[in-house]
Scaffold this motif. Structure first.
Motif, PDB file in Angstrom:
ATOM      1  N   MET A   4       0.856  -1.193   0.000  1.00 37.49           N
ATOM      2  CA  MET A   4       0.000   0.000   0.000  1.00 37.49           C
ATOM      3  C   MET A   4       0.890   1.240   0.000  1.00 37.49           C
ATOM      4  O   MET A   4       1.737   1.398   0.853  1.00 37.49           O
ATOM      5  CB  MET A   4      -0.864  -0.017   1.258  1.00 37.49           C
ATOM      6  CG  MET A   4      -1.999   0.971   1.224  1.00 37.49           C
ATOM      7  SD  MET A   4      -3.374   0.308   0.289  1.00 37.49           S
ATOM      8  CE  MET A   4      -4.382   1.759   0.167  1.00 37.49           C
ATOM      9  N   GLU A  50      -2.978   5.461  -1.489  1.00 38.48           N
ATOM     10  CA  GLU A  50      -2.847   4.994  -2.877  1.00 38.48           C
ATOM     11  C   GLU A  50      -4.176   4.963  -3.629  1.00 38.48           C
ATOM     12  O   GLU A  50      -4.225   5.209  -4.827  1.00 38.48           O
ATOM     13  CB  GLU A  50      -2.248   3.585  -2.828  1.00 38.48           C
ATOM     14  CG  GLU A  50      -2.090   2.937  -4.175  1.00 38.48           C
ATOM     15  CD  GLU A  50      -1.757   1.456  -4.043  1.00 38.48           C
ATOM     16  OE1 GLU A  50      -1.152   1.058  -3.028  1.00 38.48           O
ATOM     17  OE2 GLU A  50      -2.094   0.700  -4.961  1.00 38.48           O
ATOM     18  N   ALA A 102      -2.155   4.636 -11.453  1.00 39.27           N
ATOM     19  CA  ALA A 102      -0.900   4.568 -12.199  1.00 39.27           C
ATOM     20  C   ALA A 102      -1.199   4.619 -13.688  1.00 39.27           C
ATOM     21  O   ALA A 102      -2.061   3.889 -14.175  1.00 39.27           O
ATOM     22  CB  ALA A 102      -0.168   3.266 -11.865  1.00 39.27           C
ATOM     23  N   ARG A 110      10.184   5.253  -8.832  1.00 41.57           N
ATOM     24  CA  ARG A 110       9.880   4.202  -7.875  1.00 41.57           C
ATOM     25  C   ARG A 110      10.724   2.978  -8.212  1.00 41.57           C
ATOM     26  O   ARG A 110      11.060   2.739  -9.372  1.00 41.57           O
ATOM     27  CB  ARG A 110       8.387   3.855  -7.999  1.00 41.57           C
ATOM     28  CG  ARG A 110       7.793   3.023  -6.882  1.00 41.57           C
ATOM     29  CD  ARG A 110       6.280   2.913  -7.071  1.00 41.57           C
ATOM     30  NE  ARG A 110       5.958   2.307  -8.353  1.00 41.57           N
ATOM     31  CZ  ARG A 110       5.839   0.996  -8.537  1.00 41.57           C
ATOM     32  NH1 ARG A 110       5.972   0.155  -7.540  1.00 41.57           N
ATOM     33  NH2 ARG A 110       5.590   0.500  -9.749  1.00 41.57           N
ATOM     34  N   TYR A 126       9.431  -1.560  -4.294  1.00 45.83           N
ATOM     35  CA  TYR A 126       8.251  -0.685  -4.275  1.00 45.83           C
ATOM     36  C   TYR A 126       8.492   0.640  -3.562  1.00 45.83           C
ATOM     37  O   TYR A 126       7.562   1.392  -3.279  1.00 45.83           O
ATOM     38  CB  TYR A 126       7.022  -1.370  -3.654  1.00 45.83           C
ATOM     39  CG  TYR A 126       6.478  -2.526  -4.442  1.00 45.83           C
ATOM     40  CD1 TYR A 126       7.057  -2.927  -5.631  1.00 45.83           C
ATOM     41  CD2 TYR A 126       5.361  -3.227  -4.005  1.00 45.83           C
ATOM     42  CE1 TYR A 126       6.553  -3.996  -6.360  1.00 45.83           C
ATOM     43  CE2 TYR A 126       4.840  -4.290  -4.727  1.00 45.83           C
ATOM     44  CZ  TYR A 126       5.450  -4.678  -5.901  1.00 45.83           C
ATOM     45  OH  TYR A 126       4.954  -5.729  -6.614  1.00 45.83           O
ATOM     46  N   PRO A 131       1.912  -6.866 -10.498  1.00 46.96           N
ATOM     47  CA  PRO A 131       1.536  -7.854  -9.499  1.00 46.96           C
ATOM     48  C   PRO A 131       0.088  -8.292  -9.734  1.00 46.96           C
ATOM     49  O   PRO A 131      -0.758  -7.467 -10.049  1.00 46.96           O
ATOM     50  CB  PRO A 131       1.626  -7.096  -8.167  1.00 46.96           C
ATOM     51  CG  PRO A 131       2.239  -5.768  -8.482  1.00 46.96           C
ATOM     52  CD  PRO A 131       1.999  -5.513  -9.934  1.00 46.96           C
ATOM     53  N   ASP A 183      -2.718  -5.237  -9.994  1.00 50.29           N
ATOM     54  CA  ASP A 183      -2.429  -3.909  -9.470  1.00 50.29           C
ATOM     55  C   ASP A 183      -1.977  -3.048 -10.657  1.00 50.29           C
ATOM     56  O   ASP A 183      -1.246  -3.518 -11.521  1.00 50.29           O
ATOM     57  CB  ASP A 183      -1.334  -3.979  -8.403  1.00 50.29           C
ATOM     58  CG  ASP A 183      -1.876  -4.536  -7.096  1.00 50.29           C
ATOM     59  OD1 ASP A 183      -2.078  -5.761  -7.028  1.00 50.29           O
ATOM     60  OD2 ASP A 183      -2.113  -3.760  -6.167  1.00 50.29           O
ATOM     61  N   GLY A 184      -2.400  -1.795 -10.665  1.00 47.96           N
ATOM     62  CA  GLY A 184      -2.211  -0.967 -11.857  1.00 47.96           C
ATOM     63  C   GLY A 184      -0.778  -0.577 -12.149  1.00 47.96           C
ATOM     64  O   GLY A 184      -0.440  -0.238 -13.279  1.00 47.96           O
ATOM     65  N   TYR A 185       0.076  -0.609 -11.142  1.00 43.08           N
ATOM     66  CA  TYR A 185       1.457  -0.166 -11.332  1.00 43.08           C
ATOM     67  C   TYR A 185       2.353  -1.348 -11.709  1.00 43.08           C
ATOM     68  O   TYR A 185       1.997  -2.497 -11.484  1.00 43.08           O
ATOM     69  CB  TYR A 185       1.985   0.505 -10.059  1.00 43.08           C
ATOM     70  CG  TYR A 185       1.733  -0.285  -8.799  1.00 43.08           C
ATOM     71  CD1 TYR A 185       2.592  -1.297  -8.401  1.00 43.08           C
ATOM     72  CD2 TYR A 185       0.616  -0.022  -7.991  1.00 43.08           C
ATOM     73  CE1 TYR A 185       2.363  -2.029  -7.253  1.00 43.08           C
ATOM     74  CE2 TYR A 185       0.381  -0.751  -6.843  1.00 43.08           C
ATOM     75  CZ  TYR A 185       1.251  -1.746  -6.479  1.00 43.08           C
ATOM     76  OH  TYR A 185       1.007  -2.478  -5.345  1.00 43.08           O
ATOM     77  N   GLY A 193       1.164  -7.186  -3.848  1.00 40.78           N
ATOM     78  CA  GLY A 193       0.415  -6.041  -4.346  1.00 40.78           C
ATOM     79  C   GLY A 193      -0.163  -5.235  -3.204  1.00 40.78           C
ATOM     80  O   GLY A 193       0.294  -5.346  -2.069  1.00 40.78           O
ATOM     81  N   SER A 194      -1.160  -4.432  -3.518  1.00 39.82           N
ATOM     82  CA  SER A 194      -1.721  -3.533  -2.514  1.00 39.82           C
ATOM     83  C   SER A 194      -2.965  -4.134  -1.862  1.00 39.82           C
ATOM     84  O   SER A 194      -3.722  -4.865  -2.501  1.00 39.82           O
ATOM     85  CB  SER A 194      -2.096  -2.206  -3.162  1.00 39.82           C
ATOM     86  OG  SER A 194      -0.938  -1.555  -3.614  1.00 39.82           O
TER      87      SER A 194
END
Lengths: 97, 417
Positions: free
Chosen positions: A1, A15, A20, A72, A77, B259, B300-302, B309-310
């Motif tokens: 997160m 977030e 993104a 990043r 991360y 991810p 996850d979008g990134y 992941g988040s």
């Protein structure tokens, strides 16, 4: 997160407020009519995908709705810096292979 | 190879199961191979297996940086289906489906392939139009499929909330009866055992640090543990790390690594005997033989290589599952994990030659590679054996992103992402 600092709002937000939007600093072709299929393909579909330092575009979608850049580390991360669109990153990957 | 059977199980029970043979060797690599496969996951091991079994190429090494089947093969939600929209993708996944159907017998290893059917729910009029189009396309391609209305869906899955009180009421679904699930680890182990028996060297705990390229031709790989290992052909099957290997080859792939998370609940009594997927509320679930609900999320979008992941993504997934199955609202989740998926812009894989001669890539399977494991291995093995791409693999060349011949399965194929 992630806990992301928005350089426009000047504060840390969660977030979920952000989205993104992929690789940052993709220049549009200067002379589109002269581009080959290969160049168009690379502009459209080929993205940097490093395991390590990555410059990416984020949007504060549920906040100020403005875009900005994040440097990043895609492995740890860790967010190394946040900077506005048009600015240059100060943290860059060591390109020596 | 020790043959597995019910009789064998009985026989070994007399010696307290202490005398089973090791399932595969742990060899030191030779100096040179005909083919090196980088990546010992499901697809890489399947490639090695079919190379040895179908194409008579047994001087093969599989080089894996961790342990066999420890990446995305161990991290997916085990769903197998072939209901893809476009001909190219449908043929490829159906090729895999046909191999799945005889795989346990072929490998003499129980991969627990269970054809319990798969529902792709529709919640809007557009969903239903897309479903009809896709099912019609599937049937024209000889793939089983039916369009069901909400009442028929309710009959198959009584615990699914098909009422009009739901936030996104279920209007119907596509139904592929031959779809199902398989035991993910067993797939990797079965292929590994079959390949090892036929002479393939499985080299674990060995990371490829560089590709050795001479005059635009790959001639081997460089490892820290065993130095240089040479080969006539090299096939890279490394999923999320494909971009990293491509960079060693001096070119780029149109991939982004993200991810993708999944989670399982505590084991509960049998309640869900099929696979239910929904693109609209964005979650999917099935129940394993052990009883735990296996639940999948969106990516996850990134970009991320961290195999995690988040939490917000997990939360959204659980919201979707509870939306579909209010009865699961008090089930506790046991474990959660992430894999690195290499996603392509058109949600289809890359099975391709590369700018480097004799170097081949099989990657870009994104969020849905498990279902294709045997088919992917088979067509990649055929391509590596002959030095020419298999007809089913040809549409999936990496150069399609230059000429525009994309196979756009995004949203078209019940791709849940």
């Amino acid at each position: 997160m992630f806990h992301i600092y928005c350089p426009h709002c000047c504060e840390y937000r969660e977030e979920e407020e952000f989205h993104a939007s992929g690789q940052a600093h993709i220049p549009r072709p200067l002379d589109p009519d002269a581009c080959t299929d290969k160049e168009w393909g690379e502009f459209m579909y080929f993205r940097a995908n490093p395991r390590g330092i990555h410059h990416e575009l984020w949007v504060h979608g549920a906040g100020c709705r403005k875009y900005f850049n994040i440097t990043r580390n895609t492995h740890t991360y860790e967010i190394l810096e946040v900077y506005k669109v048009g600015e240059k990153p100060s943290v860059v990957a060591n390109e020596a292979k | 190879m020790q043959h597995y059977s019910g009789f064998g199980l009985l026989k070994h029970s007399f010696s307290h199961h202490e005398n089973w043979q090791r399932v595969w060797r742990n060899p030191t690599p030779k100096k040179k191979y005909d083919v090196i496969i980088v990546g010992g996951g499901g697809h890489g091991l399947a490639t090695a297996y079919y190379l040895a079994k179908e194409f008579g190429v047994t001087n093969v090494a599989v080089i894996e940086k961790g342990f066999l089947g420890g990446g995305n093969t161990a991290r997916n939600t085990t769903i197998v289906r072939s209901n893809y929209l476009w001909d190219e993708a449908a043929h490829l996944y159906e090729h895999a489906m046909k191999l799945w159907e005889g795989l346990s017998q072929d490998l003499n290893y129980n991969v627990m392939f269970s054809q319990r059917g798969c529902l792709n729910l529709g919640h809007t009029l557009q969903d239903m139009r897309d479903i009809q189009r896709r099912v019609n396309a599937n049937r024209l391609n000889g793939i089983d499929g039916e369009v069901l209305d909400a009442q028929q869906v309710k009959e198959i899955v009584p615990v699914l909330d098909c009422s009009d009180r739901a936030r996104y009421p279920v209007m119907g679904a596509s139904w592929q009866p031959r779809a199902g699930v398989a035991r993910h680890d067993a797939v990797a182990w079965g292929f590994a055992r079959g390949a090892d028996t036929r002479g393939v060297d499985l080299i674990q705990q060995t990371e490829v640090e560089d590709l050795i390229i001479e005059d635009g031709t790959v001639v081997g790989v460089r490892t820290a543990r065993y130095g240089d290992i040479r080969a006539d052909r090299v096939g890279c099957v490394v999923a999320g790390n494909s971009s990293v290997l491509a960079k060693m080859g001096g070119f780029e792939l149109p991939l982004e690594s993200h991810p993708l998370q999944a989670l399982v609940s505590e084991p509960i009594k049998p309640i869900l005997d099929t696979v239910v997927m929904s693109n609209q509320v964005h979650g999917y679930a099935s129940q394993s033989d052990k009883g735990d609900l296996v639940i999948g999320a969106g990516i996850d979008g990134y970009n991320g290589y961290g195999q995690r992941g988040s939490y917000s993504t997990i939360e959204h997934t659980i919201q979707a599952i509870v939306e579909m199955f209010p009865v699961f609202s008090r089930v506790r989740m046991n474990r959660q994990w992430g894999g690195i998926v290499d996603t392509c812009p058109d949600a289809c894989p890359i099975i391709s030659e590369t700018p480097v001669k004799n170097l081949y890539f099989n990657c870009g399977w994104g969020t849905g590679g498990f279902k294709a494991t045997p088919g992917s291995g088979h067509v990649f093995a055929a391509s590596l054996a002959k030095g020419e791409m298999h007809p089913l693999a040809k549409p999936f060349s990496m150069f399609r992103f230059h000429n525009g011949a994309l196979v756009d399965e995004h949203g078209a194929a019940g791709v849940a992402h």
